[in-house]
Design an enzyme around this catalytic site. Structure first.
Site, mmCIF file in Angstrom:
data_model
loop_
_atom_site.group_PDB
_atom_site.id
_atom_site.type_symbol
_atom_site.label_atom_id
_atom_site.label_comp_id
_atom_site.label_asym_id
_atom_site.label_seq_id
_atom_site.Cartn_x
_atom_site.Cartn_y
_atom_site.Cartn_z
ATOM 1 N N ASN A 29 0.849 -1.188 0.000
ATOM 2 C CA ASN A 29 0.000 0.000 0.000
ATOM 3 C C ASN A 29 0.890 1.245 0.000
ATOM 4 O OD1 ASN A 29 -2.495 1.494 0.226
ATOM 5 N ND2 ASN A 29 -1.972 1.894 2.362
ATOM 6 N N HIS B 10 0.974 5.269 1.248
ATOM 7 C CA HIS B 10 0.310 6.182 2.183
ATOM 8 C C HIS B 10 0.928 7.567 2.058
ATOM 9 C CE1 HIS B 10 -1.877 7.410 5.755
ATOM 10 N NE2 HIS B 10 -0.758 7.923 6.235
ATOM 11 N N ASP C 216 -2.359 1.133 8.157
ATOM 12 C CA ASP C 216 -1.144 1.937 7.966
ATOM 13 C C ASP C 216 -0.046 1.559 8.952
ATOM 14 O OD1 ASP C 216 -2.536 3.325 5.981
ATOM 15 O OD2 ASP C 216 -3.225 4.865 7.381
ATOM 16 N N SER D 6 4.962 6.963 1.946
ATOM 17 C CA SER D 6 5.570 5.682 2.320
ATOM 18 C C SER D 6 4.882 4.551 1.575
ATOM 19 C CB SER D 6 5.418 5.422 3.832
ATOM 20 O OG SER D 6 5.871 6.509 4.610
#
Length: 235
Positions: free
Chosen positions: A109, A111, A147, A138
């Site tokens: 993912n 972020h 997260d 990130s």
């Protein structure tokens, strides 16, 4: 080269998805984008993927009896695409623990903040309120906690005097479009992997290669005018 089959999950415009598609067009890039899944039928990114000849699938929460059924449909689609890596790119739903754990170490993912700072939403507004001088983005492995997964790579950008949420978001987005292809490439090539809750980086020729491959800050990302502005805010 046998490229790692990668499926991207989106909810909207798909700008990071587009950056990954562009990177994967390079024959030397170690990942291939073989499918795009959206939880929204009107996501603009679907049209972009289709224009590049990439298969798409819409899996809306409202079409399924519950979260488990929705996750099951996503898992079935991933299997249908023959996915080896999953890249979340602006996907706005939280995936269930079972699905995340099944793909742990193979699900990424991006972020828009320098984790572990500013987890969750409204990262740019919160960064401005906090008065930080460095912000960024990130890429991390996905874990059940939001997260909170191990960080693969980060990019930093300066926060300028006079920035508002929109100008800061635009600067970070440029960094995202460079960082995500870099991080996906590291995972697909086996140079970054998740072990015992941590990211392990391997197969770098030397420390200089290691550093340049996992962090960008802020030099490679600046525009010339940004360097001048940064000088004005540096004590």
């Amino acid at each position: 080269m046998i490229k790692k089959r990668t499926v991207v999950l989106i909810s909207g415009r798909g700008s990071n998805m587009t950056a990954l598609i562009a990177a994967a067009a390079d024959p030397a890039y170690p990942a291939a984008i073989v499918g795009v899944i959206s939880d929204r039928a009107n996501a603009a990114g679907l049209g972009i993927a289709q224009a590049h000849g990439i298969a798409t699938k819409v899996i809306q929460r409202s079409d399924h009896a519950g979260k488990d059924a929705h996750d099951g449909a996503i898992e079935a689609a991933l299997a249908g695409f023959g996915a080896e890596i999953v890249a979340l790119a602006g996907y706005l739903r939280i995936l269930g623990r079972g699905l995340v754990e099944k793909w742990q170490g193979r699900m990424l993912n991006i972020h828009p903040a320098l984790l572990p700072a500013f987890k969750g939403l409204d990262t740019h507004a919160r960064a401005l309120r906090a008065g930080v001088r460095i912000h960024g983005c990130s890429v991390h492995f996905v874990t059940p906690e939001m997260d909170d997964g191990p960080i693969i790579a980060q990019a930093a950008v300066p926060v300028m005097v006079g920035d508002n949420e929109d100008t800061l978001a635009a600067r970070v987005l440029k960094a995202e479009h460079r960082l995500y292809p870099l991080a996906l490439g590291l995972v697909a090539e086996g140079k970054a992997r998740m072990e015992k809750g941590h990211t392990v980086l391997a197969h770098f020729a030397d420390d200089a290669d290691n550093a340049s491959s996992v962090v960008m800050a802020p030099d490679p990302l600046r525009e010339e005018r940004d360097l001048e502005q940064l000088a004005r805010i540096t004590p």
